[in-house]
Design an enzyme around this catalytic site. Structure first.
Site, PDB file in Angstrom:
ATOM      1  NE  ARG A  63      -3.851   0.171   2.300  1.00  0.00           N
ATOM      2  CZ  ARG A  63      -4.700   0.491   3.260  1.00  0.00           C
ATOM      3  NH1 ARG A  63      -4.763  -0.248   4.373  1.00  0.00           N
ATOM      4  NH2 ARG A  63      -5.491   1.547   3.141  1.00  0.00           N
ATOM      5  CB  CYS A  94      -2.765   3.675   9.364  1.00  0.00           C
ATOM      6  SG  CYS A  94      -4.191   4.178  10.366  1.00  0.00           S
TER       7      CYS A  94
END
Length: 285
Positions: free
Chosen positions: A181, A238
């Protein structure tokens, strides 16, 4: 960090505290990113006396451009905490399904709201059950608490602050999502893949193992390897500020109580198409 400030409690220690005349307030915050709701697990069994508090609706604001798990409205948070029996100056213990992420975000939210005496059950519900300690399926009816929410007790980053920290010569902005990611190879939730330019990738499994934290010395070494020093600014993000709250908890354990949380995280960053997006392994500024 004094004994009263250590934000973790082991099951046997908690069991002893719960046997006292005025035990800690227990909050069950079990949660899954993709469902089903944690309340279902709570109704099947929980720590005796625990009150279920929903992460999505009680501890966070409504999803939108501020992120998928933005800061809660202080008045709404105060009402939810009082309904759960949280009292001013009285200890609270939060727990989740074992990975420690929802519990860490609950810990962070209460601390941000000015409630200092809050700890996380280390290992969560699985650790309690594995220790052979009692459980209950009875939902308590707690007396209303009197906690007052005073926002701002922990450091918060907005998008501009995160950008400045990531670009600074001193200081580190940690991206604690998985490496694919971060590199921009995949993005299963948010509409854009990549990372904030200058952010350093430190995936959560590198500082926490299945919801359990290593020693403070080990944590300091792992954060140091990512460029975190003893005194330069540090923040974490995050996807939506849940996993990153666990990183902030780990930084507290490592001796950095000033660590900042970018609450909106990537879901807020990419809500503005004008914000730059980086890809690849190198945290180029």
């Amino acid at each position: 960090m004094s004994e009263t400030e250590v934000p973790l409690v082991e099951p046997d220690r908690l069991a002893a505290e719960l046997a006292q005349p005025d035990p800690p307030t227990l909050l069950d915050v079990r949660w899954r990113l993709t469902g089903p709701p944690g309340r279902d697990d709570y109704l099947l069994g929980h720590l005796p006396g625990a009150v279920f508090v929903d992460l999505d609706t009680a501890l966070c604001g409504s999803p939108g451009t501020a992120g998928r798990h933005p800061l809660p409205d202080p008045a709404a948070l105060q009402a939810a905490l009082r309904a759960a029996g949280v009292r001013a100056g009285h200890p609270v213990v939060v727990y989740d399904g074992g990975d420690g992420m929802a519990a860490a975000r609950a810990w962070w939210t209460l601390r941000w709201a000015g409630h200092r005496q809050v700890r996380l059950l280390h290992g969560g519900w699985p650790a309690w059950v594995a220790a052979g300690l009692p459980t209950s399926a009875e939902a308590p009816d707690p007396a209303s608490g009197d906690v007052t929410v005073r926002p701002g007790a922990l450091a918060v980053l907005d998008a501009d602050g995160a950008a400045r920290l990531a670009a600074a010569d001193e200081g580190v902005l940690l991206d604690v999502r998985t490496a694919p990611r971060y590199r921009g190879e995949t993005e299963p939730i948010d509409p854009v893949a990549g990372h904030i330019p200058g952010a350093v990738n430190l995936p959560a499994p590198e500082y926490v193992d299945a919801g359990r934290f290593p020693s403070a010395e080990t944590l300091r070494a792992r954060f140091a390897a990512a460029g975190v020093t003893a005194d330069a600014p540090v923040g974490a993000y995050c996807g939506s500020g849940v996993t990153a709250a666990q990183a902030v908890l780990a930084l507290h354990l490592a001796g950095r109580p000033d660590a900042a949380l970018y609450v909106g995280s990537w879901s807020n960053w990419v809500a503005d198409p004008q914000r730059p997006v980086a890809t690849g392994e190198t945290p180029a500024r």
